[in-house]
Design an enzyme around this catalytic site. Structure first.
Site: not given
Ligand code: SER
Length: 344
Positions: A10, A13, A37-38, A55-56, A155
């Protein structure tokens, strides 16, 4: 002989950018191999040994990676953030959980090839917390690592489960195998608050209102904040985020009493952030929206977290409190980035 490297997933990012730039300046850093992936941002492309677009979840690709390099440390950053994950929960689970298992397994295999532990550095998040209501949030003391772990987002669930997976792969993986053996996975995790970078924008997070507000003001754009003015969560600026990852990776194993550590910078309300932004950019046009569903997510995240375990075990100290974050990092760097005069 295979080349000894650091692997970053990643890498395209926000955290990946900061990490690559930091490694490029460290004289003793191993060469860096990245997977995303990019295709890697050309700004940091020249700073890495190899930039793999992939891709992982692609096992043959990970096998190839394993054959080509001796991987010393993995910074597993690839993830779908909290807002994105709510729109694609099953996809988020695949990337955030199955992707992490794939990398943990790669770490296990690698450590057996070269017969020393692979450090697995994992960013988790305040999204693992789930406070039941605003009254509890307002009255709670700074939360330790083990309180209120009932996340309400995919998440948050994914990150919490991956924290457990990391502990499992470090201590218990193949625990019933005939011959007892160390697993070789040295899992180390920091739980981040909302991260704010002066040079990149986050995508798909729910703490994004803070960086969005600052970057919008710097570009002379109006911004409608999607949380109430009184909403408080902890934040950290990117240089401290990078420092936390490097510090936990460098800590002697015997000093670590746990696998997962809270780290924090400063806690601010959305109103206080707006105030600091208006002080720096007099023409900032910030409004607060009415009811927004993302408010409910932020209301379950703590106002403050307790990072005393990280301070005690591996000497964690953020360099930036809120005033310093704004006056010495965010405002000057952002002004340079967009070439604006804050007094306009
Ligand atoms: N920055 C993250 C989010 O907003 C939270 O750790 O998903």
């Amino acid at each position: 002989m295979r080349k000894k490297v650091t692997l970053i997933t990643g890498a395209n990012g926000e955290v990946g950018h900061g990490l690559i730039q930091t490694f490029a300046q460290l004289p003793d850093a191993l060469p860096v191999v990245v997977i995303d992936i990019r295709s890697l941002d050309p700004q940091v492309g020249g700073m890495v040994e190899d930039a793999i677009i992939g891709d992982i979840l692609d096992m043959p690709l990970l096998d190839k990676l394993m054959m080509e390099y001796e991987i010393d440390t993995i910074y597993h950053l690839a993830a779908l953030l909290s807002t994105h994950s709510e729109f694609r929960p099953e996809a988020a689970h695949r990337v955030n959980v199955q992707g992490t298992i794939n990398l943990l397994h790669l770490a296990y295999e690698q450590s057996h090839w070269h017969a020393h532990p692979v450090k697995f550095i994992f960013p988790s998040s305040i999204a693992v917390y789930g406070l039941p209501d605003v009254a509890t949030k307002e009255s709670a003391p700074p939360l330790t690592e083990d309180q209120y772990l009932t996340p309400t987002t995919m998440y948050g669930c994914n990150k919490l489960y991956c924290e457990h997976l990391g502990r499992y792969y470090s201590r218990y993986y193949r625990q019933l195998a005939a011959a007892a053996h160390a697993t070789g996975v040295d899992f180390r995790c920091v739980r981040f608050p909302g991260l704010i970078s002066a040079t990149t924008m986050p995508t798909g997070g729910t703490s994004d209102y803070a960086p969005e507000m600052i970057h919008a003001a710097a570009q002379g754009k109006a911004y409608e904040c999607f949380v109430r003015p009184d909403t408080v969560i902890p934040f950290m600026v990117m240089p401290d985020g990078i420092k936390a990852l490097l510090d936990i990776a460098r800590a002697p194993r015997e000093q670590l009493t746990r696998h997962v550590y809270n780290v924090t910078g400063f806690s601010l309300s959305a109103q206080e952030i707006a105030h600091l932004v208006r002080e720096a950019f007099a023409s900032a046009d910030i409004a607060f929206q009415g009811e927004n569903k993302r408010q409910a997510i932020v209301d379950t995240w703590p106002a403050e977290i307790d990072d005393s375990a990280a301070r005690r075990d591996w000497g964690w100290r953020p360099d930036y409190d809120a005033p310093r974050a704004f006056t010495e990092y965010l405002i000057p760097t952002i002004q340079g980035q967009y070439k604006v005069d804050s007094r306009q």
